[in-house]
Design a protein around this motif. Structure first.
Motif, short mmCIF file in Angstrom:
data_model
loop_
_atom_site.label_atom_id
_atom_site.label_comp_id
_atom_site.label_asym_id
_atom_site.label_seq_id
_atom_site.Cartn_x
_atom_site.Cartn_y
_atom_site.Cartn_z
N GLY A 253 0.98 -1.05 0.05
CA GLY A 253 0.36 -0.07 -0.21
C GLY A 253 0.70 0.98 -0.53
N LEU A 254 0.11 2.56 -0.51
CA LEU A 254 1.03 3.77 -0.76
C LEU A 254 1.36 3.61 1.35
N GLN A 255 0.96 3.43 1.97
CA GLN A 255 1.88 4.25 3.32
C GLN A 255 2.76 3.13 3.22
N PRO A 256 2.61 1.83 3.47
CA PRO A 256 4.08 1.58 3.68
C PRO A 256 5.35 1.27 2.55
N TYR A 257 4.83 1.89 1.38
CA TYR A 257 5.49 2.81 0.50
C TYR A 257 6.15 3.70 1.08
N MET A 258 5.52 5.01 1.35
CA MET A 258 5.72 6.14 2.00
C MET A 258 6.92 5.93 2.61
N LYS A 259 6.69 4.88 3.98
CA LYS A 259 7.46 4.84 4.97
C LYS A 259 8.80 4.48 4.94
N LEU A 260 9.31 3.64 3.68
CA LEU A 260 10.64 3.93 2.91
C LEU A 260 11.27 4.66 2.91
N GLY A 261 10.67 5.48 2.64
CA GLY A 261 11.64 7.18 3.02
C GLY A 261 12.42 7.20 3.55
N ASP A 262 11.77 7.22 4.96
CA ASP A 262 12.02 8.01 5.80
C ASP A 262 13.70 6.69 6.80
N LEU A 263 14.11 5.40 5.33
CA LEU A 263 15.47 5.44 5.93
C LEU A 263 16.25 6.06 4.69
N ASN A 264 15.70 6.65 3.66
CA ASN A 264 16.79 6.85 3.32
C ASN A 264 16.41 8.46 2.98
N GLY A 265 16.30 9.47 3.23
CA GLY A 265 15.85 10.56 3.02
C GLY A 265 14.74 11.65 4.27
N SER A 266 13.96 10.57 4.00
CA SER A 266 12.85 11.92 4.59
C SER A 266 12.67 12.46 6.14
N ARG A 267 13.44 11.54 6.49
CA ARG A 267 13.38 12.13 7.98
C ARG A 267 14.22 12.20 8.44
N ILE A 268 15.57 12.05 7.94
CA ILE A 268 16.72 13.20 7.75
C ILE A 268 16.44 13.85 7.87
N LEU A 269 16.29 14.60 6.06
CA LEU A 269 16.09 15.76 5.80
C LEU A 269 15.33 16.48 6.46
N SER A 270 14.70 16.49 7.41
CA SER A 270 13.62 16.66 7.96
C SER A 270 14.01 18.43 9.04
N SER A 271 15.58 18.04 9.20
CA SER A 271 16.23 18.86 9.30
C SER A 271 16.72 19.88 8.63
N ALA A 272 16.92 21.54 8.91
CA ALA A 272 17.20 22.00 8.57
C ALA A 272 18.23 21.95 8.01
N ALA A 273 19.55 21.67 9.01
CA ALA A 273 20.87 21.44 8.78
C ALA A 273 21.76 20.28 7.84
N ALA A 274 20.22 19.58 7.88
CA ALA A 274 20.83 18.39 7.41
C ALA A 274 20.56 18.53 5.64
N LEU A 275 19.23 19.00 5.33
CA LEU A 275 18.78 19.57 4.24
C LEU A 275 19.57 20.56 3.54
N SER A 276 20.29 21.45 4.55
CA SER A 276 21.44 22.44 3.89
C SER A 276 22.33 21.99 3.21
N LEU A 277 23.24 20.32 4.28
CA LEU A 277 24.10 20.52 4.04
C LEU A 277 23.80 19.56 2.78
N GLN A 278 22.59 18.57 2.49
CA GLN A 278 21.99 18.29 1.24
C GLN A 278 23.16 18.61 -0.03
#
Length: 67
Positions: A10-35
């Motif tokens: 389903g869509l929700q499990p698919y979207m959770k995959l993004g937490d492991l490779n970006g979405s959760r990490i890049l929710s930090s303004a500092a991390a997003l800026s560095l990326q």
């Protein structure tokens, strides 16, 4: 079973995959800026004159920082 699951997910499990490779990490303004800087530097190093970058701003939003 990555990258080929046994069946559709389903869509929700698919979207959770993004937490492991970006979405959760890049929710930090500092991390997003560095990326963004790392991406820019890589494009410059490769002599890229034009690039269209796709992302999911809603995934990087936090309560104090909307998309």
């Amino acid at each position: 079973m990555w990258p080929l699951p046994e069946g559709p997910i389903g869509l929700q499990p698919y979207m959770k995959l993004g937490d492991l490779n970006g979405s959760r990490i890049l929710s930090s303004a500092a991390a997003l800026s560095l990326q963004v800087k790392a991406l820019y530097d890589a494009l410059v190093a490769d002599n890229v004159c034009y690039a269209e970058i796709r992302c999911s701003p809603n995934n990087y939003a936090t309560p104090g920082r909307p998309a």
